[in-house]
Scaffold this motif. Structure first.
Motif, PDB file in Angstrom:
ATOM      1  N   THR A  99     113.224 111.777  -2.077  1.00 60.24           N
ATOM      2  CA  THR A  99     113.931 111.644  -0.543  1.00 60.24           C
ATOM      3  C   THR A  99     113.320 110.919   0.245  1.00 60.24           C
ATOM      4  O   THR A  99     113.998 110.028   1.165  1.00 60.24           O
ATOM      5  CB  THR A  99     113.944 113.231  -0.114  1.00 60.24           C
ATOM      6  OG1 THR A  99     114.500 114.097  -1.130  1.00 60.24           O
ATOM      7  CG2 THR A  99     114.646 113.259   1.144  1.00 60.24           C
ATOM      8  N   VAL A 100     111.955 110.741   0.564  1.00 62.86           N
ATOM      9  CA  VAL A 100     111.369 109.963   1.402  1.00 62.86           C
ATOM     10  C   VAL A 100     111.599 108.450   0.936  1.00 62.86           C
ATOM     11  O   VAL A 100     111.986 107.710   1.755  1.00 62.86           O
ATOM     12  CB  VAL A 100     109.763 110.380   1.289  1.00 62.86           C
ATOM     13  CG1 VAL A 100     109.288 109.193   2.166  1.00 62.86           C
ATOM     14  CG2 VAL A 100     109.523 111.513   1.828  1.00 62.86           C
ATOM     15  N   LEU A 101     111.715 108.165  -0.240  1.00 62.01           N
ATOM     16  CA  LEU A 101     111.963 106.785  -0.667  1.00 62.01           C
ATOM     17  C   LEU A 101     113.238 106.400  -0.344  1.00 62.01           C
ATOM     18  O   LEU A 101     113.452 105.172   0.154  1.00 62.01           O
ATOM     19  CB  LEU A 101     111.734 106.534  -2.174  1.00 62.01           C
ATOM     20  CG  LEU A 101     110.213 106.627  -2.469  1.00 62.01           C
ATOM     21  CD1 LEU A 101     110.320 106.588  -4.123  1.00 62.01           C
ATOM     22  CD2 LEU A 101     109.515 105.350  -1.888  1.00 62.01           C
ATOM     23  N   MET A 102     114.193 107.374  -0.369  1.00 61.95           N
ATOM     24  CA  MET A 102     115.605 107.070   0.196  1.00 61.95           C
ATOM     25  C   MET A 102     115.646 106.563   1.456  1.00 61.95           C
ATOM     26  O   MET A 102     116.461 105.719   1.967  1.00 61.95           O
ATOM     27  CB  MET A 102     116.356 108.177  -0.159  1.00 61.95           C
ATOM     28  CG  MET A 102     117.086 108.653  -1.428  1.00 61.95           C
ATOM     29  SD  MET A 102     117.918 110.023  -1.562  1.00 61.95           S
ATOM     30  CE  MET A 102     118.452 110.083  -3.202  1.00 61.95           C
ATOM     31  N   GLY A 103     114.766 107.084   2.286  1.00 64.62           N
ATOM     32  CA  GLY A 103     114.911 106.735   3.756  1.00 64.62           C
ATOM     33  C   GLY A 103     114.161 105.366   4.193  1.00 64.62           C
ATOM     34  O   GLY A 103     114.366 104.893   5.338  1.00 64.62           O
ATOM     35  N   VAL A 104     113.687 104.555   3.143  1.00 64.52           N
ATOM     36  CA  VAL A 104     112.993 103.324   3.287  1.00 64.52           C
ATOM     37  C   VAL A 104     114.069 102.291   2.326  1.00 64.52           C
ATOM     38  O   VAL A 104     113.667 101.181   2.544  1.00 64.52           O
ATOM     39  CB  VAL A 104     111.845 103.260   3.040  1.00 64.52           C
ATOM     40  CG1 VAL A 104     110.851 104.162   3.857  1.00 64.52           C
ATOM     41  CG2 VAL A 104     111.365 103.540   1.436  1.00 64.52           C
ATOM     42  N   VAL A 105     114.872 102.598   1.805  1.00 63.50           N
ATOM     43  CA  VAL A 105     115.629 101.699   1.029  1.00 63.50           C
ATOM     44  C   VAL A 105     116.401 100.811   2.010  1.00 63.50           C
ATOM     45  O   VAL A 105     117.162 101.451   2.736  1.00 63.50           O
ATOM     46  CB  VAL A 105     116.584 102.299  -0.171  1.00 63.50           C
ATOM     47  CG1 VAL A 105     117.493 101.313  -0.577  1.00 63.50           C
ATOM     48  CG2 VAL A 105     115.987 103.140  -1.112  1.00 63.50           C
ATOM     49  N   PRO A 106     116.447  99.290   1.879  1.00 60.93           N
ATOM     50  CA  PRO A 106     117.389  98.540   2.720  1.00 60.93           C
ATOM     51  C   PRO A 106     118.555  98.572   2.267  1.00 60.93           C
ATOM     52  O   PRO A 106     118.899  99.179   1.375  1.00 60.93           O
ATOM     53  CB  PRO A 106     116.715  97.293   2.285  1.00 60.93           C
ATOM     54  CG  PRO A 106     115.350  97.243   1.845  1.00 60.93           C
ATOM     55  CD  PRO A 106     115.370  98.808   1.006  1.00 60.93           C
ATOM     56  N   ASN A 107     119.437  98.232   3.191  1.00 64.21           N
ATOM     57  CA  ASN A 107     120.995  98.577   3.177  1.00 64.21           C
ATOM     58  C   ASN A 107     121.528  97.147   2.138  1.00 64.21           C
ATOM     59  O   ASN A 107     120.599  96.065   1.988  1.00 64.21           O
ATOM     60  CB  ASN A 107     121.667  98.777   4.363  1.00 64.21           C
ATOM     61  CG  ASN A 107     121.753  97.587   5.361  1.00 64.21           C
ATOM     62  OD1 ASN A 107     121.178  96.634   4.782  1.00 64.21           O
ATOM     63  ND2 ASN A 107     122.052  98.068   6.504  1.00 64.21           N
ATOM     64  N   THR A 108     122.760  97.097   1.908  1.00 63.07           N
ATOM     65  CA  THR A 108     123.460  95.859   1.018  1.00 63.07           C
ATOM     66  C   THR A 108     123.132  94.760   1.863  1.00 63.07           C
ATOM     67  O   THR A 108     122.979  93.807   1.359  1.00 63.07           O
ATOM     68  CB  THR A 108     124.914  96.384   0.936  1.00 63.07           C
ATOM     69  OG1 THR A 108     124.948  97.641   0.163  1.00 63.07           O
ATOM     70  CG2 THR A 108     125.560  95.301  -0.232  1.00 63.07           C
ATOM     71  N   ALA A 109     123.349  94.784   3.083  1.00 64.89           N
ATOM     72  CA  ALA A 109     123.363  93.580   3.840  1.00 64.89           C
ATOM     73  C   ALA A 109     121.847  92.985   3.582  1.00 64.89           C
ATOM     74  O   ALA A 109     121.851  91.654   4.007  1.00 64.89           O
ATOM     75  CB  ALA A 109     123.514  93.829   5.518  1.00 64.89           C
ATOM     76  N   ALA A 110     121.001  93.518   3.362  1.00 64.59           N
ATOM     77  CA  ALA A 110     119.501  93.270   3.395  1.00 64.59           C
ATOM     78  C   ALA A 110     119.115  92.609   2.024  1.00 64.59           C
ATOM     79  O   ALA A 110     118.725  91.766   1.797  1.00 64.59           O
ATOM     80  CB  ALA A 110     118.537  94.164   4.088  1.00 64.59           C
ATOM     81  N   ILE A 111     119.421  93.503   1.041  1.00 68.85           N
ATOM     82  CA  ILE A 111     119.006  93.242  -0.304  1.00 68.85           C
ATOM     83  C   ILE A 111     120.259  92.958  -1.214  1.00 68.85           C
ATOM     84  O   ILE A 111     119.971  93.060  -2.677  1.00 68.85           O
ATOM     85  CB  ILE A 111     117.894  94.369  -0.882  1.00 68.85           C
ATOM     86  CG1 ILE A 111     118.492  95.503  -0.910  1.00 68.85           C
ATOM     87  CG2 ILE A 111     116.738  93.891  -0.014  1.00 68.85           C
ATOM     88  CD1 ILE A 111     117.567  96.649  -1.483  1.00 68.85           C
ATOM     89  N   GLY A 112     121.387  93.244  -1.050  1.00 68.40           N
ATOM     90  CA  GLY A 112     122.598  93.183  -1.843  1.00 68.40           C
ATOM     91  C   GLY A 112     122.861  94.319  -2.778  1.00 68.40           C
ATOM     92  O   GLY A 112     122.514  95.332  -2.267  1.00 68.40           O
TER      93      GLY A 112
END
Length: 437
Positions: A99-112
């Motif tokens: 759950t904590v890691l989900m909170g730091v995953v960049p969105n599609t605009a950042a990493i495709g």
């Protein structure tokens, strides 16, 4: 601590608190993803994958359910061999970290395309954790409880679900109220995921201080623990696994209208209601669900587990279409009324579950049986309930099609309930169990 009578005093309260707190944290983590699937992830992570972004986002809720049986098998095997307590600690850590890691995953605009892939992988870890969590929490509470109060004590890990829903919606509502819509989509939604660190620390502190189940300790001391619990489970008790799964599927499909985020998404996107207002309405319904779940567990000790299930399924069936009619008015007060009354049947088909499942299986395969029945029921009922609901509503143009789908699931659960033998007074030692007849 008495072995047959269960824990007493502060020890007993600690066991019940550990089961409830841990389940609350697990489901807080699970639900913030489900809620954000409709309100955030569809645009931030899945929009680049095509026009069906909302369906794809809801589908990721379902994907995790297919990993619940794997988590149930692993946790059940280890829980029936080395104990319930160790599995509760492991599943809590797995859920919290993902759950904590989900909170730091960049969105599609950042990493495709890597963004939705990472999100789905972490959701799979959540599914593995959820598959093993419930069985251990439920059995710890029930196996510690006095025989005449198993229904009530078993209801405490169950109320972790509405409390988790309450917390998830509450934190998201607070963040939504304190941010602009653009800020919420940009970074605000990440806050509830990162706050999971605090909740996990609290949960670990409580769970590491809980004693092992006295019933399991008796089996371990007698060296009667099964080396491979799945073999005797499916050889002798496969009918129970199936019936338990069908009972939960009927509850889970209905429950995932709110816990899976469908009602929230429909109210915000289609009825144009304010996001914070809708989240607050769901919080009110979570309180009603909590109360009806406790009442269902209490009643199960007085009139039987199956009788309470059947009352709940009938309530679900009778309220199904009025529920959607009130929601479709777009009136906030009627939305709250619809959700609160909806929670009554939901609680009655959830409160008795822990006690019923514990009494269905012998000790040597109990964790495996309870966890796998629960996990399969979650796949059959909740896995794609929001996706199916969205597809039915979009395809037909009416939410009553969703009501029809949920009514069918409810009838399946009601029919299954007539084939399960109610054993509220049976000892939880290693004795045979079975269906009616």
């Amino acid at each position: 601590m008495a072995r047959s009578g269960g824990a007493v005093g502060s020890d007993h309260r600690r066991v019940v608190l550990a089961a409830m707190i841990g389940t609350t944290i697990e489901w807080y983590d699970f639900f913030i993803y489900a809620i954000c699937a409709g309100q955030v992830f569809a645009t931030q992570y899945f929009a680049a994958l095509g026009k069906d972004a909302l369906l794809l986002s809801f589908a990721t809720i379902g994907i995790s359910f297919f990993f619940r049986p794997i988590g149930a098998v692993v946790a059940g095997h280890l829980g029936d061999r080395i104990g319930r307590r160790a599995m509760l600690i492991l599943t809590l850590l797995l859920m919290g970290a993902s759950t904590v890691l989900m909170g730091v995953v960049p969105n599609t605009a950042a990493i495709g395309v890597a963004a939705p892939i990472l999100l789905v992988l972490l959701r799979i870890v959540q599914g593995l954790s959820a598959g093993g969590e419930w069985g251990g929490a439920a059995l710890l509470a029930v196996e510690h409880a006095p025989p005449g109060r198993r229904g009530l004590y078993g209801a405490f890990p169950q109320i972790g679900v509405p409390i988790g829903l309450l917390l998830a919606n509450g934190v998201l509502a607070l963040v939504a109220a304190l941010t602009t819509p653009a800020q919420f989509l940009d970074w605000g939604w990440r806050v509830p995921f990162l706050l999971s660190v605090v909740l996990i620390a609290v949960g670990m502190l409580i769970r590491t201080r809980v004693a092992e189940s006295p019933v399991f300790e008796e089996v371990r001391e007698a060296k009667a623990a099964s080396s491979l619990p799945l073999v005797p489970l499916f050889r002798h008790h496969w009918r129970l696994v199936l019936l338990g799964a069908l009972l939960f599927a009927a509850n889970n499909a209905v429950g995932y209208m709110t816990t899976g985020g469908y009602v929230q998404s429909y109210a915000v996107r289609s009825l144009h209601l304010d996001r914070s207002t809708v989240l607050l309405a769901v919080m009110v319904s979570a309180v009603a669900w909590l109360a009806s779940t406790l009442l269902g567990g209490w009643l199960a000790d007085r009139i039987g587990r199956i009788r309470v299930y059947q009352l709940g399924f009938v309530a679900q069936l009778l309220w199904m279409f009025p529920f959607f009619a009130l929601i479709d008015t777009g009136n906030v007060a009627l939305l709250v009324l619809a959700l609160v009354l909806f929670a009554v049947g939901l609680g009655f088909t959830y409160g008795p579950q822990a006690a019923l499942y514990a009494e269905m299986y012998p000790t040597r395969v109990r964790y495996s049986g309870a966890a796998i029945s629960y996990a399969i029921g979650a796949v059959l009922g909740g896995a794609f309930a929001p996706t199916i609901a969205e597809a039915l509503q979009s395809g037909t143009g009416t939410v009553y099609a969703v009501g029809g789908y949920l009514a069918v699931m409810t009838v399946i659960g009601l029919v299954a309930s007539f084939f399960v033998r109610d054993r509220p007074g049976r000892p939880l030692g290693d004795v045979p169990a079975g269906t009616g007849g």
